[in-house]
Design a protein around this motif. Sequence first.
Motif, mmCIF file in Angstrom:
data_model
loop_
_atom_site.group_PDB
_atom_site.id
_atom_site.type_symbol
_atom_site.label_atom_id
_atom_site.label_comp_id
_atom_site.label_asym_id
_atom_site.label_seq_id
_atom_site.Cartn_x
_atom_site.Cartn_y
_atom_site.Cartn_z
ATOM 1 N N ARG A 64 0.844 -1.190 0.000
ATOM 2 C CA ARG A 64 0.000 0.000 0.000
ATOM 3 C C ARG A 64 0.883 1.245 0.000
ATOM 4 N N SER A 108 0.736 3.878 1.895
ATOM 5 C CA SER A 108 1.131 4.239 3.264
ATOM 6 C C SER A 108 2.268 3.352 3.758
ATOM 7 N N GLU A 109 2.307 2.106 3.280
ATOM 8 C CA GLU A 109 3.379 1.186 3.679
ATOM 9 C C GLU A 109 4.696 1.553 2.999
ATOM 10 N N ILE A 132 7.760 -4.840 6.249
ATOM 11 C CA ILE A 132 6.673 -3.892 6.483
ATOM 12 C C ILE A 132 6.309 -3.967 7.962
ATOM 13 N N THR A 164 0.283 -0.492 11.095
ATOM 14 C CA THR A 164 -0.213 -1.089 9.860
ATOM 15 C C THR A 164 -1.725 -1.263 9.959
ATOM 16 N N LYS A 165 -2.347 -1.577 8.839
ATOM 17 C CA LYS A 165 -3.808 -1.685 8.789
ATOM 18 C C LYS A 165 -4.322 -2.692 9.805
ATOM 19 N N GLY A 219 6.078 4.504 4.718
ATOM 20 C CA GLY A 219 6.544 4.180 6.064
ATOM 21 C C GLY A 219 7.831 3.392 6.107
ATOM 22 N N THR A 267 3.317 2.127 8.937
ATOM 23 C CA THR A 267 2.902 2.935 7.785
ATOM 24 C C THR A 267 3.224 4.402 8.086
ATOM 25 N N TRP A 268 2.933 5.247 7.102
ATOM 26 C CA TRP A 268 3.066 6.687 7.303
ATOM 27 C C TRP A 268 1.714 7.329 7.046
ATOM 28 N N SER A 320 -0.776 -7.302 8.478
ATOM 29 C CA SER A 320 -0.084 -6.431 7.527
ATOM 30 C C SER A 320 1.403 -6.283 7.858
#
Length: 376
Positions: A206, A208-209, A227, A242-243, A212, A230-231, A247
């Motif tokens: 993703r 965001s990942e 991973i 993470t989600k 991050g 995230t950011w 994740s």
Amino acid sequence: MASITKHHGSWQYRVSYRDQNGKPKFISKSGFTTKKAASIAAAEVERKYHRGADLDQHNITLIEYWDRWLKLYKSGKHSRITEARYSTIRKQMVKYWGEDRELKSITKSDWQEFINQLGETRSKDTVGKLNGYVRSMVDAAVDDQIIYSNFTHNVVIAGNEGRTGVLKYLQVADLKKLLNYCVEFADYDQHIAYYLIATGALTGARYSEVLGLTWDNVDLDKRIVHIVRTWDYRYNSGFAPTKNKSSVRDIDITPELTDLLARLRREQREANLAQGYRDDKQLVSRSMRHNLMTSAAINKDLRLVERDLGISPAITFHGLRHTHVSYLIANHVDINYISKRLGHANTTITQTVYAHLLEDAREVQVQATLDALSQL
């Protein structure tokens, strides 16, 4: 102690008790057609009290319990994006149920009517998510002995299909063109977006990942990307979880992506040294100007590349994730590995989201099987 009386043609009960601080209180309810019905209801209230239930919550409203549940279990424990959904759900419930509807008065049929009305103007995905959040709240209410069963269980989710059945992804030829372009023209000064686009396409991560990622979580020797966070690019509040737990994962990467990331790290270090800049977070995606690209900016750059390459229809960065999966499925990669690579909690999620791609792959396998058997 319960008392049963008749008032204006109907029966009512009044149950006296002491709250958790020892203060005398009572609960009453009227409208019963028979004395027996009132007695049974009063006996149930007493049973709850003797089993430790907090009778102060007995007449709590749906909205009051929602607010209390959020404060106890959710607030401050999730991303701002997720917590914003709670406010939206609350508004929908207030609009339909009002502020004063008691939680215990809502039946499964009542809730189904609410779901049906929501479904008239919303997608099944949206309605399903709302029902899922409320289901968790009502489970807590059952545990608190306010109600006996969860009225959200097994309701029929209403709504239109929306965009849930339409996944945009690139065909193989367009994917190759995009990757070749990004590898050739990626440049830390002008085109860091190309590094990020290639990373998204070759990992399925993703956005965001990808944002991050820090350099300590990119193992170029073992060719693994870890991973772990995230950011938050929507609110720019920094690192975020993470989600979900699944994740957090390791993604094996190709030698080509390894070389590309090594190039980015080298260019980034040289630029930081020349500028006398030190990034204490060691973000992979930190630009020459020391910022991070917004979702709108990365998608704008992606659209420009797609336009230059004649790729149509165009996709967003999230479409790179779908493209990644599409390519793996077409090449008969095991669904269990794909699910773990994506960070899905289980294969059911993967199979649901990518059902049509899996069906296409199945049809290819069916024909291959029949061709093989025909040669016997």
